[in-house]
Design a protein around this motif. Structure first.
Motif, PDB file in Angstrom:
ATOM      1  N   VAL C  35       0.861  -1.182   0.000  1.00 24.45           N
ATOM      2  CA  VAL C  35       0.000   0.000   0.000  1.00 24.45           C
ATOM      3  C   VAL C  35       0.900   1.235   0.000  1.00 24.45           C
ATOM      4  O   VAL C  35       1.893   1.272   0.737  1.00 24.45           O
ATOM      5  N   GLY C  93      -2.372   3.088  -5.673  1.00 25.52           N
ATOM      6  CA  GLY C  93      -2.368   3.202  -4.222  1.00 25.52           C
ATOM      7  C   GLY C  93      -2.152   1.868  -3.527  1.00 25.52           C
ATOM      8  O   GLY C  93      -1.852   1.807  -2.341  1.00 25.52           O
ATOM      9  N   ASP C 179      -6.650   2.118  -4.699  1.00 21.46           N
ATOM     10  CA  ASP C 179      -6.576   1.763  -3.287  1.00 21.46           C
ATOM     11  C   ASP C 179      -6.733   0.260  -3.157  1.00 21.46           C
ATOM     12  O   ASP C 179      -6.915  -0.440  -4.169  1.00 21.46           O
TER      13      ASP C 179
END
Lengths: 205, 205, 205, 205
Positions: C35, C93, C179
């Motif tokens: 991440v 992300g 994400d």
């Protein structure tokens, strides 16, 4: 204390059994799991019983000769194969015998060896830091006479270097490692590669 | 007390249903599970309902003739097959009818028998202490007339020794044992071998 | 606070690892998960260890150059590939590297690309609002020299538009998103389509 | 109270999503699930979002015309297909759209119909009390214009009797029933039969 060591080993064996059962690698009463203990003893799953549902009574102690240490304990027939691994390979701390569909199907079709090459997961095996090596897993004909089977296995080990695992035709795979976590990782890696081999074979030559 | 015996049997049946459902062997409302009770009675899953989610009301009592013991209970059509097994085989204590993809696919392709040979897991079957034996599972054409189907099954049993199981074409497998644990082990063993057979057939002749 | 951001990222990574393990996409120690953090840092799974069982110590911090931020932390070899994605794609992300059977088998058979076309699930990819588009996933030969491999990957990105993912031959798949939820959705979509491709190939030309 | 009815429907939808996810039938954001409410309204999964992890906010209300009842709610594109089923079939109380590998692979290979015959599980379908019947599932080309797609579906329904389900090419299956339990049973039955079809096709003609 030896009792503590045995209790920890039995718990590790039961946990390993649950993980193997989740994958479908210990169907019915197939498979067995062991851990080396101090003093030339081995904690191993007892005869019969489903390895996915082991309670404390499901694990017994044997010597390196395979004989039960407590009166009344019944070792499985294959205890001799586990002990043969511990006697031959001082670095072996845990042995897993699983019984998957790919191992069963591919071993029935194989000759004396199944070679796994070109897989990143080969890095799980000793002396193979790159994917460009290959692992040649010996395949032995099954035999209800475990002593005779173990003699053939030792003859192959005498003949030259061998990986920490082998297949029994129609009967699954044996894999070992320095401890239970390493043995579990190696079994998971080999079973993954065998599944890939089976899928690749289905796609034709 | 008979109520306790029934309650224990119902609990064992529900637990078996959950394990079979985990494997995908009781899809939709397929499959049924029973346990022999004292006094020529049988605890069996009622008609309809998903066998993976059995509550206490999901199990009823029938006689060895298949008739419900309580007013209003609806036995499934296949209750007659369970009772036929209990009448013919005094040692049968539990019967499992599962409905897996390999059993369905292979039974549709088979003739009168599916023979399983060369598998270590054959040791789950009576009289087969070695992997060198074989189990010849009878395969019967499906039939909505359960009485007629049961007559054909009994004719096969009359004709010679048969293993504790058979397949219904396109309809799954029946397996029995002395008690629920033995029945579950046998079903798991047979389903494993059928999965191997299906995989092996995909690889060609 | 950076510690809170890292703790949240580590938790998301551990949860992702459990889901990937449920699918069988992180066998043995294969796979890795990362991440992007503020300040040109990345939270990523450390070297070794099973990604399905990550504890807090299983996730470390590295810079965009791939070097560990804390003394003693050991990044995995493939950290360089994650960082290469973050440097090249500002919108990335989260990065997931999984190791499934279809990805492994199909990448070994493929040339430079695997094209997925005609699937509704293609809508998970940017710029593809209809099922009539196609996604052409690059396939790269595996290489233990990660720097050299990353150079080849960047050459492909330089050559023209590419989807947010690629395959390493015999080594699995890399997928990224804005994400973690988007990365997980994209990985699940791609793995589903690869499974369909593998099934379709089995049925012949 | 309508709020209670909606809350119960949302809970049933979320539970169905978890079961479909367990089977792998709602990968990424694929699939959708709905329940008919009183007053010509429908509770349905909202656009986007993984159907295996639905919270209370994951289910919205629409009218039989497919329009959202609350400002700001975003119905998925496929809401129109659910509403088309409810308008045409007054007995339909729940609709499930799943996205399995067999449904995707077989629909891409099929013509206008996939016929399932000879399976005991066909009894899950209306008007088919025996295994000797067959179910002919219509297969429609996928289309991002849902109105146009629904018109083609209604034309097929006008042309003659049809089962409570259909396939969208490369896009999965729609199945309905009088309520959620019946819809779930029918979907499980169809997916089982499609898995058998796929396995049987692998074994050759």
């Amino acid at each position: 204390m030896p009792e503590d060591e045995f209790a920890r080993a039995a718990a590790a064996i039961a946990a390993a059994g649950r993980r193997l059962d989740r994958f479908g690698w210990v169907p019915a009463t197939a498979g067995n799991i062991s851990v080396r203990l101090a003093g030339d003893r081995v904690a191993i799953t007892r005869s019969g019983g489903h390895k996915g549902f082991l309670g404390p009574e499901g694990v017994i102690q044997v010597g390196l000769d395979g004989a039960a240490r407590r009166a009344g304990d019944r070792p499985s027939a294959e205890t001799g194969l586990h002990c043969g691994i511990y006697r031959r390979h001082p670095g072996a701390g845990a042995v897993l015998h699983g019984h998957s569909v790919p191992a069963t199907v591919l071993s029935r079709l194989a000759g004396e060896t199944i070679t796994l090459a070109g897989y990143e997961l080969l890095k799980a095996f000793p002396g193979l830091p790159t994917h460009e090596a290959a692992v040649a897993l010996p395949v032995f004909d099954n035999d209800q006479d475990i002593g005779r089977l173990q003699a053939r296995i030792e003859a192959r080990w005498e003949a030259g270097p061998a990986p920490p695992g082998y297949l029994l035709r129609g009967h699954g795979i044996y894999v070992w490692g320095a401890d239970m976590p390493q043995a579990l990782l190696r079994l998971e890696a080999v079973e993954f590669m065998l599944r890939c081999e089976l899928e690749a074979r289905r796609l034709g030559p």
